[in-house]
Enzyme design. Structure first.
Site, PDB file in Angstrom:
ATOM      1  N   LEU A  57     -33.378  -9.807 -21.302  1.00  0.00           N
ATOM      2  CA  LEU A  57     -33.536 -11.254 -21.474  1.00  0.00           C
ATOM      3  C   LEU A  57     -34.954 -11.695 -21.115  1.00  0.00           C
ATOM      4  O   LEU A  57     -35.577 -11.121 -20.218  1.00  0.00           O
ATOM      5  CB  LEU A  57     -32.567 -11.992 -20.551  1.00  0.00           C
ATOM      6  CG  LEU A  57     -31.073 -11.820 -20.836  1.00  0.00           C
ATOM      7  CD1 LEU A  57     -30.253 -12.421 -19.712  1.00  0.00           C
ATOM      8  CD2 LEU A  57     -30.707 -12.481 -22.168  1.00  0.00           C
ATOM      9  N   CYS A 108     -63.093   0.997  11.610  1.00  0.00           N
ATOM     10  CA  CYS A 108     -63.387   2.183  12.396  1.00  0.00           C
ATOM     11  C   CYS A 108     -64.529   2.860  11.636  1.00  0.00           C
ATOM     12  O   CYS A 108     -64.391   3.177  10.456  1.00  0.00           O
ATOM     13  CB  CYS A 108     -62.155   3.097  12.447  1.00  0.00           C
ATOM     14  SG  CYS A 108     -62.564   4.775  12.957  1.00  0.00           S
ATOM     15  N   TYR A 136     -19.725  -9.537 -19.273  1.00  0.00           N
ATOM     16  CA  TYR A 136     -20.280 -10.830 -19.703  1.00  0.00           C
ATOM     17  C   TYR A 136     -20.731 -10.893 -21.157  1.00  0.00           C
ATOM     18  O   TYR A 136     -21.278 -11.891 -21.588  1.00  0.00           O
ATOM     19  CB  TYR A 136     -21.448 -11.238 -18.808  1.00  0.00           C
ATOM     20  CG  TYR A 136     -22.514 -10.174 -18.609  1.00  0.00           C
ATOM     21  CD1 TYR A 136     -23.268  -9.711 -19.680  1.00  0.00           C
ATOM     22  CD2 TYR A 136     -22.771  -9.656 -17.344  1.00  0.00           C
ATOM     23  CE1 TYR A 136     -24.239  -8.744 -19.500  1.00  0.00           C
ATOM     24  CE2 TYR A 136     -23.744  -8.685 -17.150  1.00  0.00           C
ATOM     25  CZ  TYR A 136     -24.469  -8.236 -18.235  1.00  0.00           C
ATOM     26  OH  TYR A 136     -25.433  -7.282 -18.074  1.00  0.00           O
ATOM     27  N   GLU A 157     -24.307 -18.586 -16.421  1.00  0.00           N
ATOM     28  CA  GLU A 157     -23.649 -17.475 -15.708  1.00  0.00           C
ATOM     29  C   GLU A 157     -24.530 -16.982 -14.566  1.00  0.00           C
ATOM     30  O   GLU A 157     -25.755 -17.098 -14.635  1.00  0.00           O
ATOM     31  CB  GLU A 157     -23.417 -16.293 -16.673  1.00  0.00           C
ATOM     32  CG  GLU A 157     -22.540 -16.634 -17.832  1.00  0.00           C
ATOM     33  CD  GLU A 157     -22.419 -15.478 -18.823  1.00  0.00           C
ATOM     34  OE1 GLU A 157     -22.873 -14.359 -18.521  1.00  0.00           O
ATOM     35  OE2 GLU A 157     -21.863 -15.725 -19.911  1.00  0.00           O
ATOM     36  N   GLU A 167       3.904   1.627  -1.234  1.00  0.00           N
ATOM     37  CA  GLU A 167       4.467   1.861  -2.575  1.00  0.00           C
ATOM     38  C   GLU A 167       3.406   2.482  -3.480  1.00  0.00           C
ATOM     39  O   GLU A 167       3.657   3.447  -4.188  1.00  0.00           O
ATOM     40  CB  GLU A 167       4.923   0.533  -3.194  1.00  0.00           C
ATOM     41  CG  GLU A 167       6.267   0.043  -2.690  1.00  0.00           C
ATOM     42  CD  GLU A 167       6.568  -1.353  -3.213  1.00  0.00           C
ATOM     43  OE1 GLU A 167       7.485  -1.501  -4.027  1.00  0.00           O
ATOM     44  OE2 GLU A 167       5.856  -2.306  -2.813  1.00  0.00           O
ATOM     45  N   LYS A 193     -26.623 -14.368 -12.664  1.00  0.00           N
ATOM     46  CA  LYS A 193     -27.331 -13.156 -13.097  1.00  0.00           C
ATOM     47  C   LYS A 193     -27.109 -12.099 -12.014  1.00  0.00           C
ATOM     48  O   LYS A 193     -27.726 -12.154 -10.942  1.00  0.00           O
ATOM     49  CB  LYS A 193     -28.818 -13.439 -13.307  1.00  0.00           C
ATOM     50  CG  LYS A 193     -29.561 -12.246 -13.885  1.00  0.00           C
ATOM     51  CD  LYS A 193     -30.931 -12.684 -14.354  1.00  0.00           C
ATOM     52  CE  LYS A 193     -31.726 -11.592 -15.011  1.00  0.00           C
ATOM     53  NZ  LYS A 193     -31.751 -10.309 -14.353  1.00  0.00           N
ATOM     54  N   CYS A 225     -60.330   2.097  17.724  1.00  0.00           N
ATOM     55  CA  CYS A 225     -59.486   2.665  16.668  1.00  0.00           C
ATOM     56  C   CYS A 225     -58.226   3.265  17.293  1.00  0.00           C
ATOM     57  O   CYS A 225     -58.323   4.057  18.238  1.00  0.00           O
ATOM     58  CB  CYS A 225     -60.249   3.743  15.902  1.00  0.00           C
ATOM     59  SG  CYS A 225     -59.194   4.621  14.731  1.00  0.00           S
ATOM     60  N   ASP A 280     -27.267  -8.775  -9.967  1.00  0.00           N
ATOM     61  CA  ASP A 280     -28.355  -7.824  -9.786  1.00  0.00           C
ATOM     62  C   ASP A 280     -27.797  -6.401  -9.715  1.00  0.00           C
ATOM     63  O   ASP A 280     -27.520  -5.881  -8.633  1.00  0.00           O
ATOM     64  CB  ASP A 280     -29.116  -8.170  -8.501  1.00  0.00           C
ATOM     65  CG  ASP A 280     -30.550  -7.729  -8.600  1.00  0.00           C
ATOM     66  OD1 ASP A 280     -30.950  -7.238  -9.668  1.00  0.00           O
ATOM     67  OD2 ASP A 280     -31.265  -7.872  -7.595  1.00  0.00           O
ATOM     68  N   GLU A 293     -22.194  -5.794 -16.155  1.00  0.00           N
ATOM     69  CA  GLU A 293     -23.110  -5.331 -15.115  1.00  0.00           C
ATOM     70  C   GLU A 293     -22.349  -4.572 -14.036  1.00  0.00           C
ATOM     71  O   GLU A 293     -21.389  -5.097 -13.468  1.00  0.00           O
ATOM     72  CB  GLU A 293     -23.799  -6.564 -14.499  1.00  0.00           C
ATOM     73  CG  GLU A 293     -25.035  -6.251 -13.707  1.00  0.00           C
ATOM     74  CD  GLU A 293     -26.290  -6.202 -14.588  1.00  0.00           C
ATOM     75  OE1 GLU A 293     -26.165  -6.256 -15.835  1.00  0.00           O
ATOM     76  OE2 GLU A 293     -27.389  -6.110 -14.008  1.00  0.00           O
ATOM     77  N   CYS A 297     -58.680   7.370  16.541  1.00  0.00           N
ATOM     78  CA  CYS A 297     -59.725   8.210  17.132  1.00  0.00           C
ATOM     79  C   CYS A 297     -60.368   7.573  18.367  1.00  0.00           C
ATOM     80  O   CYS A 297     -61.174   8.208  19.039  1.00  0.00           O
ATOM     81  CB  CYS A 297     -60.792   8.542  16.093  1.00  0.00           C
ATOM     82  SG  CYS A 297     -61.784   7.116  15.622  1.00  0.00           S
ATOM     83  N   CYS A 327     -62.871  10.237  11.633  1.00  0.00           N
ATOM     84  CA  CYS A 327     -61.546   9.759  12.073  1.00  0.00           C
ATOM     85  C   CYS A 327     -60.473  10.389  11.182  1.00  0.00           C
ATOM     86  O   CYS A 327     -60.526  10.291   9.958  1.00  0.00           O
ATOM     87  CB  CYS A 327     -61.478   8.235  11.979  1.00  0.00           C
ATOM     88  SG  CYS A 327     -59.837   7.574  12.333  1.00  0.00           S
ATOM     89  N   ASP A 361       0.829  -1.203   0.000  1.00  0.00           N
ATOM     90  CA  ASP A 361       0.000   0.000   0.000  1.00  0.00           C
ATOM     91  C   ASP A 361       0.867   1.258   0.000  1.00  0.00           C
ATOM     92  O   ASP A 361       0.536   2.248  -0.643  1.00  0.00           O
ATOM     93  CB  ASP A 361      -0.902   0.035   1.249  1.00  0.00           C
ATOM     94  CG  ASP A 361      -1.997  -1.012   1.153  1.00  0.00           C
ATOM     95  OD1 ASP A 361      -2.050  -1.709   0.109  1.00  0.00           O
ATOM     96  OD2 ASP A 361      -2.781  -1.145   2.117  1.00  0.00           O
ATOM     97  N   LYS A 377     -34.963 -17.204 -13.115  1.00  0.00           N
ATOM     98  CA  LYS A 377     -35.075 -16.382 -11.901  1.00  0.00           C
ATOM     99  C   LYS A 377     -35.250 -17.290 -10.688  1.00  0.00           C
ATOM    100  O   LYS A 377     -36.106 -18.187 -10.700  1.00  0.00           O
ATOM    101  CB  LYS A 377     -36.300 -15.464 -12.018  1.00  0.00           C
ATOM    102  CG  LYS A 377     -36.126 -14.328 -13.011  1.00  0.00           C
ATOM    103  CD  LYS A 377     -35.153 -13.304 -12.493  1.00  0.00           C
ATOM    104  CE  LYS A 377     -35.375 -11.910 -12.962  1.00  0.00           C
ATOM    105  NZ  LYS A 377     -36.546 -11.216 -12.614  1.00  0.00           N
TER     106      LYS A 377
HETATM  107  S1  IVH Z   1     -26.573 -11.096 -20.951  1.00  0.00           S
HETATM  108  C1  IVH Z   1     -28.008 -10.128 -25.075  1.00  0.00           C
HETATM  109  N1  IVH Z   1     -25.483 -11.943 -18.712  1.00  0.00           N
HETATM  110  O1  IVH Z   1     -29.884  -9.082 -16.627  1.00  0.00           O
HETATM  111  C2  IVH Z   1     -27.345 -10.334 -23.766  1.00  0.00           C
HETATM  112  N2  IVH Z   1     -27.137 -10.249 -18.569  1.00  0.00           N
HETATM  113  O2  IVH Z   1     -32.738  -9.464 -17.210  1.00  0.00           O
HETATM  114  C3  IVH Z   1     -28.020  -9.614 -22.679  1.00  0.00           C
HETATM  115  N3  IVH Z   1     -27.565  -9.449 -16.283  1.00  0.00           N
HETATM  116  O3  IVH Z   1     -30.176  -6.576 -19.072  1.00  0.00           O
HETATM  117  C4  IVH Z   1     -27.468  -9.665 -21.335  1.00  0.00           C
HETATM  118  N4  IVH Z   1     -26.101 -10.749 -15.278  1.00  0.00           N
HETATM  119  O4  IVH Z   1     -28.533  -6.188 -17.072  1.00  0.00           O
HETATM  120  C5  IVH Z   1     -26.386 -11.107 -19.270  1.00  0.00           C
HETATM  121  N5  IVH Z   1     -24.413 -12.758 -16.814  1.00  0.00           N
HETATM  122  C6  IVH Z   1     -25.291 -11.929 -17.376  1.00  0.00           C
HETATM  123  C7  IVH Z   1     -26.060 -11.027 -16.600  1.00  0.00           C
HETATM  124  C8  IVH Z   1     -26.983 -10.207 -17.241  1.00  0.00           C
HETATM  125  C9  IVH Z   1     -27.005  -9.805 -15.113  1.00  0.00           C
HETATM  126  C10 IVH Z   1     -28.646  -8.442 -16.433  1.00  0.00           C
HETATM  127  C11 IVH Z   1     -28.483  -7.493 -17.598  1.00  0.00           C
HETATM  128  C12 IVH Z   1     -29.698  -7.741 -18.470  1.00  0.00           C
HETATM  129  C13 IVH Z   1     -30.674  -8.290 -17.465  1.00  0.00           C
HETATM  130  C14 IVH Z   1     -31.759  -9.106 -18.127  1.00  0.00           C
END
Ligand code: IVH
Length: 662
Positions: free
Chosen positions: A79, A416, A216, A107, A31, A109, A398, A111, A164, A401, A421, A29, A304
């Site tokens: 998606l 009520c 991604y 992959e 350096e 997903k 209530c 958030d 993301e 009131c 009220c 750190d 999901k």
């Molecule tokens: S691929 C055409 N990969 O999820 C390719 N999206 O519900 C489009 N997201 O809009 C995206 N992790 O914001 C992709 N590993 C992942 C992701 C990912 C999160 C989000 C992204 C997308 C949304 C769709």
């Protein structure tokens, strides 16, 4: 000097990469700090030589007036979603139907919010949000503060990558803890915090939030001779991007399901929020064959995760009073993070609900978010009882009131009954001005409550006389000439609303927004509606006996007739000015369900058209459904419709029938 400057940029950018992206620090750190200081000194003395890839940009500091727009070279799509094994297998089947034997990349997903990064000759030149998919906002300054976004990549090439932006759970907790101490509003979840931080015009705010970014997606893989998505991920990683190590190439659906199960179980132990698994066809030629719908790629989808349950303590049960006087018990919970947001309250609906669930104050309860939005108490954990828990007792008066509560016959709720009220009145006013009702912007819940307590607005008609108090209002804290004018204008404007808004706004029990629309369309004027008999009302599709009775009861009360008369004399519109129903044979009195994407109409448009021809649109397929409209990439509703033998209209048929009446 210039040579040393370039050398410092290289050393520091590399140290950032090793530390943040690879998680393998190469220098101490001390350096690092001394190199950074040296760099700052040079930049201070010679601001003219500052380069766009200088790590000094990571600190933020530039303040913009507004974000510029950036048009995406290729639209940024979202998606489609799948929610269970069956739907995953259907997705796989659709690909197999095209003669493909698919391998997938699975992959996490993440958030957060998606971002597009543009490099020219290896240097980051711009970063954009997704926006509406076509045009996004230029967030380059803020993105430069993200240490894992390379300012220079390892090859001097032109390239766009997408990924993301997110924030770790730890940062989320610590930022919220800090805000709580300062009495500031808390961020709902990691995604909101990340999105809120990236949309700051002052980039030092983004810098302080310590955002991160997973990459991604490579929109132009063929430019680099790449044949599969997995190769694209490797390629981007080699360029210096942070690519998620959990990404996995799977050979078939069963391996995919195993991955989903494994990651679902490990979800909590990840340092960042994920809300599902993204499934992408690996071979890029095969992706081409599958192509796109209007909104989504057909070669990828997002699974999901189901609602997540978390344990917490039921600290108390408190009671709230609604506009109809309805009393609702609410759980006060020890704050806990569920699926990305902090939960403190959950509705317990009514006395029976609490008793059925056998809840006691002090219980450890499991909670989840229904539909991943509304918090819900699932059950109390019996084994965690200590004997110190207190029984739930329904109140008799209530809480506002003090008047005695009444349980209506055949109903579970207590009410009520006191029309004076304060809480009932305030809630009725809040309902009247709501976006879905008279839509008076500028009269938020707090303001209504304040104006009520100050005596400016005690009942609905007072809203329209508020202009009499304009001089007093201008003096109030947080108000000025401009906001008072805007407010009075919004009130004036609401007088011209179409009838359905007013019918909903006056708050007749059982009459929701949808019913109000049906009624306004049918009766066209308030006078017709007020004078409708039970028989006429019950003859309308969607209006049952209970709603009809409630309407008749409402207009049997003198004070309600008086309210309508006063509103009339104030100049509030009493006529339906929306689209008229022109009953058409194919639609009238029929129930429709739409699944998949239509080429020429959005869901909302199709719905509006169907309703304007006298039909009804529902969300789920049942025996009562008359027609299922099937667009591209339909969901399981299509299969259900086939099973039940329901009439199906495909995209072309819909176009033909809609065109017929245009
Ligand atoms: S691929 C055409 N990969 O999820 C390719 N999206 O519900 C489009 N997201 O809009 C995206 N992790 O914001 C992709 N590993 C992942 C992701 C990912 C999160 C989000 C992204 C997308 C949304 C769709």
């Amino acid at each position: 000097m210039e040579e040393r400057y370039l050398e410092l940029i290289k050393i520091i950018n590399e140290a950032d990469y090793n530390y943040h992206t690879l998680d393998k620090p190469t220098i101490t750190d001390q350096e690092y700090d001394s190199y950074l200081r040296e760099l700052y000194n040079i930049e201070e003395a010679h601001p003219e030589i500052i380069r766009s890839d200088s790590p000094s940009h990571r600190a933020g500091g530039q303040v913009l007036d507004e974000f510029k727009k950036i048009t995406h070279s290729i639209p940024m799509l979202s998606l489609s979603n799948v929610f269970n094994e069956e739907e995953i297998r259907q997705f796989d089947e659709r690909i197999r139907k095209e003669g493909i034997d698919p391998k997938y990349v699975a992959e996490l997903k993440i958030d957060g919010l998606s971002v597009s990064l543009n490099y020219k000759s290896g240097k980051l030149v711009s970063a954009a949000t997704r926006g509406d998919g076509i045009v996004g906002e230029d967030i380059t300054n803020n993105v430069k503060t993200i240490k894992t976004v390379p300012l220079t990549i390892k090859k001097p090439i032109d390239i766009e990558v997408r990924g993301e932006i997110y924030i770790s759970k730890k940062m989320f907790e610590s930022i919220n803890a800090d805000r709580e101490k300062k009495g500031l509003d808390l961020f709902q979840n990691c995604r909101n915090l990340a999105a809120g931080s990236i949309r700051q015009l002052d980039s030092s705010i983004a810098a302080s939030r310590k955002l991160d970014c997973w990459i991604y997606h490579l929109p132009n893989p063929e430019d680099y001779g790449i044949k599969t998505h997995f190769e694209a991920l490797e390629f981007m990683k080699d360029l210096g991007f942070k690519v998620n190590p959990n990404n996995k190439l799977v050979n078939n659906v069963d391996e995919l399901l195993e991955f989903i199960k494994e990651k679902g179980e490990k979800r909590d132990s990840l340092p960042y929020d994920i809300d599902g698994i993204v499934i992408k066809l690996n071979n890029l030629n095969e992706q081409k064959i599958m192509g796109f719908t209007a909104k989504y790629p057909r070669w990828a989808t997002a699974y999901k995760f189901p609602a997540k349950e978390v344990l917490t303590k039921l600290e108390d049960i408190i009671f709230t009073v609604g506009r109809t006087g309805q009393i609702t018990p609410n759980a006060v919970l020890s704050p806990v993070l569920v699926a990305g947001s902090t939960i403190r309250r959950a509705t317990l609906h009514n006395e029976d609900y609490v008793k059925e669930k056998d809840l006691k104050i002090g219980d450890i309860v499991s909670i989840r978010k229904a539909g991943d939005v509304i918090p819900e108490v699932v059950e109390r954990i019996l084994e965690r009882r200590t004997g110190t828990e207190k029984d739930f007792v329904m109140i008799e008066n209530c809480p506002i009131c003090g008047s005695r509560l009444v349980k209506k016959e055949g109903q579970v709720d207590y009410y009520c009954m006191n029309p004076m009220c304060d809480k009932r009145n305030i809630e009725s006013l809040i309902h009247f001005v709501d976006r879905h009702a008279m839509n008076i912007t500028g009269l938020g819940e707090r303001i209504i409550e304040d104006f009520y307590n100050m005596g400016f607005i005690r009942n609905i008609t007072d809203i329209y006389y508020l202009k009499k108090h304009a001089e007093d209002l201008v003096e109030l804290e947080g108000f000025g000439n401009k906001s008072v004018n805007n407010l009075l204008e919004a009130i004036e404007k609401s007088k011209t609303n179409s009838l359905e808004k007013l019918i909903f706004a006056i708050g007749i029990e059982q009459v929701g927004e949808k019913t109000a629309r049906v009624l306004a369309r049918k009766f066209e004027t308030m006078d017709n509606f007020m004078n409708a008999s039970i028989d006429v009302l019950t003859n309308i599709q969607d209006i049952g006996g209970i709603i009809a009775q409630s309407i008749v009861d409402y207009f049997s009360k003198e004070e309600n007739i008086k309210l309508i008369d006063e509103l009339k004399s104030i100049g509030v519109n009493m006529i339906y000015t929306g689209e008229k129903i022109e009953e058409k044979e194919e639609f009238n009195d029929k129930t429709f369900v739409i699944t998949g994407t239509l080429t020429n109409y959005s869901r909302d448009e199709a719905k509006r058209i169907i309703e304007s021809y006298g039909g009804k649109v529902s969300d789920s397929v049942s025996k009562k459904t008359n027609v299922v409209i099937v667009g591209d990439n339909p969901g399981s509703k299509y299969d259900k419709a086939q099973k039940l033998g329901i009439t199906i209209w495909n995209d072309e048929q819909v176009n033909d029938i809609f065109d017929k009446y245009k």
